[in-house]
Design a protein around this motif. Sequence first.
Motif, PDB file in Angstrom:
ATOM      1  N   LYS A 253       0.828  -1.200   0.000  1.00 14.35           N
ATOM      2  CA  LYS A 253       0.000   0.000   0.000  1.00 14.35           C
ATOM      3  C   LYS A 253       0.866   1.255   0.000  1.00 14.35           C
ATOM      4  N   PRO A 254       0.326   2.379  -0.463  1.00 12.29           N
ATOM      5  CA  PRO A 254       1.061   3.636  -0.353  1.00 12.29           C
ATOM      6  C   PRO A 254       1.375   3.917   1.120  1.00 12.29           C
ATOM      7  N   GLY A 255       2.528   4.513   1.368  1.00 12.06           N
ATOM      8  CA  GLY A 255       2.919   4.810   2.742  1.00 12.06           C
ATOM      9  C   GLY A 255       3.692   3.703   3.410  1.00 12.06           C
ATOM     10  N   THR A 256       3.818   2.553   2.732  1.00 10.04           N
ATOM     11  CA  THR A 256       4.596   1.450   3.294  1.00 10.04           C
ATOM     12  C   THR A 256       6.068   1.830   3.328  1.00 10.04           C
ATOM     13  N   LEU A 257       6.760   1.514   4.423  1.00 11.51           N
ATOM     14  CA  LEU A 257       8.193   1.771   4.496  1.00 11.51           C
ATOM     15  C   LEU A 257       8.917   0.989   3.409  1.00 11.51           C
ATOM     16  N   ALA A 258       9.907   1.627   2.796  1.00 14.53           N
ATOM     17  CA  ALA A 258      10.693   0.952   1.775  1.00 14.53           C
ATOM     18  C   ALA A 258      11.362  -0.290   2.352  1.00 14.53           C
ATOM     19  N   ALA A 259      11.774  -0.214   3.623  1.00 12.69           N
ATOM     20  CA  ALA A 259      12.406  -1.368   4.261  1.00 12.69           C
ATOM     21  C   ALA A 259      11.444  -2.551   4.358  1.00 12.69           C
ATOM     22  N   GLU A 260      10.154  -2.274   4.530  1.00 15.09           N
ATOM     23  CA  GLU A 260       9.157  -3.340   4.561  1.00 15.09           C
ATOM     24  C   GLU A 260       9.010  -3.967   3.175  1.00 15.09           C
ATOM     25  N   ALA A 261       9.097  -3.136   2.128  1.00 13.07           N
ATOM     26  CA  ALA A 261       9.045  -3.667   0.761  1.00 13.07           C
ATOM     27  C   ALA A 261      10.225  -4.604   0.513  1.00 13.07           C
ATOM     28  N   VAL A 262      11.393  -4.236   1.045  1.00 15.44           N
ATOM     29  CA  VAL A 262      12.573  -5.100   0.926  1.00 15.44           C
ATOM     30  C   VAL A 262      12.298  -6.448   1.587  1.00 15.44           C
ATOM     31  N   ARG A 263      11.720  -6.417   2.785  1.00 18.29           N
ATOM     32  CA  ARG A 263      11.435  -7.662   3.504  1.00 18.29           C
ATOM     33  C   ARG A 263      10.498  -8.554   2.695  1.00 18.29           C
ATOM     34  N   ILE A 264       9.457  -7.959   2.114  1.00 22.76           N
ATOM     35  CA  ILE A 264       8.496  -8.731   1.323  1.00 22.76           C
ATOM     36  C   ILE A 264       9.182  -9.354   0.116  1.00 22.76           C
ATOM     37  N   MET A 265      10.004  -8.572  -0.578  1.00 19.73           N
ATOM     38  CA  MET A 265      10.701  -9.096  -1.757  1.00 19.73           C
ATOM     39  C   MET A 265      11.624 -10.250  -1.387  1.00 19.73           C
ATOM     40  N   GLN A 266      12.329 -10.100  -0.276  1.00 16.84           N
ATOM     41  CA  GLN A 266      13.264 -11.147   0.127  1.00 16.84           C
ATOM     42  C   GLN A 266      12.535 -12.418   0.544  1.00 16.84           C
ATOM     43  N   GLU A 267      11.433 -12.263   1.269  1.00 10.04           N
ATOM     44  CA  GLU A 267      10.700 -13.441   1.740  1.00 10.04           C
ATOM     45  C   GLU A 267       9.986 -14.167   0.610  1.00 10.04           C
ATOM     46  N   THR A 268       9.511 -13.417  -0.387  1.00 15.68           N
ATOM     47  CA  THR A 268       8.767 -14.029  -1.496  1.00 15.68           C
ATOM     48  C   THR A 268       9.645 -14.284  -2.718  1.00 15.68           C
ATOM     49  N   ARG A 269      10.900 -13.858  -2.627  1.00 17.58           N
ATOM     50  CA  ARG A 269      11.875 -14.081  -3.707  1.00 17.58           C
ATOM     51  C   ARG A 269      11.417 -13.461  -5.023  1.00 17.58           C
ATOM     52  N   VAL A 270      10.967 -12.221  -4.948  1.00 16.70           N
ATOM     53  CA  VAL A 270      10.628 -11.474  -6.162  1.00 16.70           C
ATOM     54  C   VAL A 270      11.505 -10.233  -6.211  1.00 16.70           C
ATOM     55  N   ASN A 271      11.592  -9.645  -7.385  1.00 21.22           N
ATOM     56  CA  ASN A 271      12.452  -8.466  -7.564  1.00 21.22           C
ATOM     57  C   ASN A 271      11.678  -7.164  -7.638  1.00 21.22           C
ATOM     58  N   ALA A 272      10.331  -7.249  -7.582  1.00 19.38           N
ATOM     59  CA  ALA A 272       9.536  -6.025  -7.682  1.00 19.38           C
ATOM     60  C   ALA A 272       8.196  -6.224  -6.986  1.00 19.38           C
ATOM     61  N   VAL A 273       7.634  -5.104  -6.536  1.00 20.47           N
ATOM     62  CA  VAL A 273       6.294  -5.106  -5.958  1.00 20.47           C
ATOM     63  C   VAL A 273       5.483  -3.997  -6.615  1.00 20.47           C
ATOM     64  N   VAL A 274       4.167  -4.196  -6.648  1.00 18.16           N
ATOM     65  CA  VAL A 274       3.260  -3.183  -7.194  1.00 18.16           C
ATOM     66  C   VAL A 274       2.636  -2.424  -6.029  1.00 18.16           C
ATOM     67  N   VAL A 275       2.646  -1.102  -6.111  1.00 16.56           N
ATOM     68  CA  VAL A 275       2.002  -0.268  -5.098  1.00 16.56           C
ATOM     69  C   VAL A 275       0.562  -0.053  -5.544  1.00 16.56           C
ATOM     70  N   THR A 276      -0.384  -0.469  -4.710  1.00 15.22           N
ATOM     71  CA  THR A 276      -1.796  -0.381  -5.103  1.00 15.22           C
ATOM     72  C   THR A 276      -2.589   0.464  -4.121  1.00 15.22           C
ATOM     73  N   ASP A 277      -3.568   1.160  -4.660  1.00 11.19           N
ATOM     74  CA  ASP A 277      -4.514   1.933  -3.858  1.00 11.19           C
ATOM     75  C   ASP A 277      -5.913   1.457  -4.238  1.00 11.19           C
ATOM     76  N   ASN A 278      -6.608   0.832  -3.282  1.00  5.62           N
ATOM     77  CA  ASN A 278      -7.905   0.214  -3.579  1.00  5.62           C
ATOM     78  C   ASN A 278      -7.795  -0.773  -4.730  1.00  5.62           C
ATOM     79  N   ASP A 279      -6.728  -1.568  -4.701  1.00  5.61           N
ATOM     80  CA  ASP A 279      -6.456  -2.620  -5.694  1.00  5.61           C
ATOM     81  C   ASP A 279      -6.089  -2.080  -7.068  1.00  5.61           C
ATOM     82  N   ARG A 280      -5.932  -0.780  -7.210  1.00  7.88           N
ATOM     83  CA  ARG A 280      -5.527  -0.197  -8.497  1.00  7.88           C
ATOM     84  C   ARG A 280      -4.038   0.135  -8.453  1.00  7.88           C
TER      85      ARG A 280
END
Length: 322
Positions: free
Chosen positions: A279-306
């Motif tokens: 979601k918007p406002g998520t700490l960049a460090a949290e995005a890093v954690r998600i990428m590392q745990e799910t083994r992906v290189n990118a995440v999509v930032v969504t607002d109301n699923d858009r």
Amino acid sequence: MSHFDYLASARRTLTLEADAITDLAAALDPHFERACELILACTGRVIVTGMGKSGHIGTKLAATLASTGTPAFFVHPGEASHGDMGMITKDDVVIGLSNSGSSGEVVAMLPLLARLGSKLVGISSNPDSPLGQASHAHLTVAVKREACPLNLAPTSSTTAALAMGDALAIALLEARGFTADDFAFSHPGGALGRRLLMKVDDLMHAGDALPCVSDQAAVSDAIMEVTRGGLGITAVTDVTGKLIGVFTDGDLRRALDKDLSLKSTAVNQVMTAGGQRVKPGTLAAEAVRIMQETRVNAVVVTDNDRPIGILNMHDLMRAGVV
């Protein structure tokens, strides 16, 4: 030349200084609570002062206080008598450090502080010293002996004063409810500040830079969008504009392995459904954690699923978050 036992000397020094700090914990009294209450009630600033080695400890204490939610700065006692007393107001709390409690430059400030009406917290080895007697709260940091074998060079005493200052700063930090975000605000230039302050909104590729295709688009069109974005990924949306998946370089390789037609196959047949999102406002460090745990290189930032942005690991590395 006979061999000197450096390790034995070092262990002796460290043991003596550790003992000095242990003794401090046992000797704490209500004066410590009084000092904390005075500083918490302060409507001005905390002024730290001290001469010689005590001054060096005082400089560090002022910096620690300032970075942990207690506005503070150091005033050299020698300069105080030559104009710098003008930095101190009646609304301030002064922390004076002197091992003996009798340092001439610090003692010279005492009647001026009393006349001004500033509250005084003393840190010394002698509560009956001029500094101790003038203090509204006195923190005693007496040590049994210096680590110096001559019992002369300030070693155990300065370590004890440093530890007492840290204890004061941390007690105030906890009493104020000081948070990691507050700490990061005081350290915006460091790696810690970047990890605690930077959000995905600051780094994501948004607007025209956001690669995105309809789920009915051909795989060949999705490839062109991935190439245009330069992120190795494109968001895939349904007819309502909501994110239903992502198409990546890995999805392309899997499509080629299946020998599918890139022009006639719809991207929704080969995409990765769902996709990792934040979601918007998520700490960049949290995005890093998600990428590392799910083994992906990118995440999509969504607002109301858009989808409103895409962030990849390279962005995070360039920003110094990783």
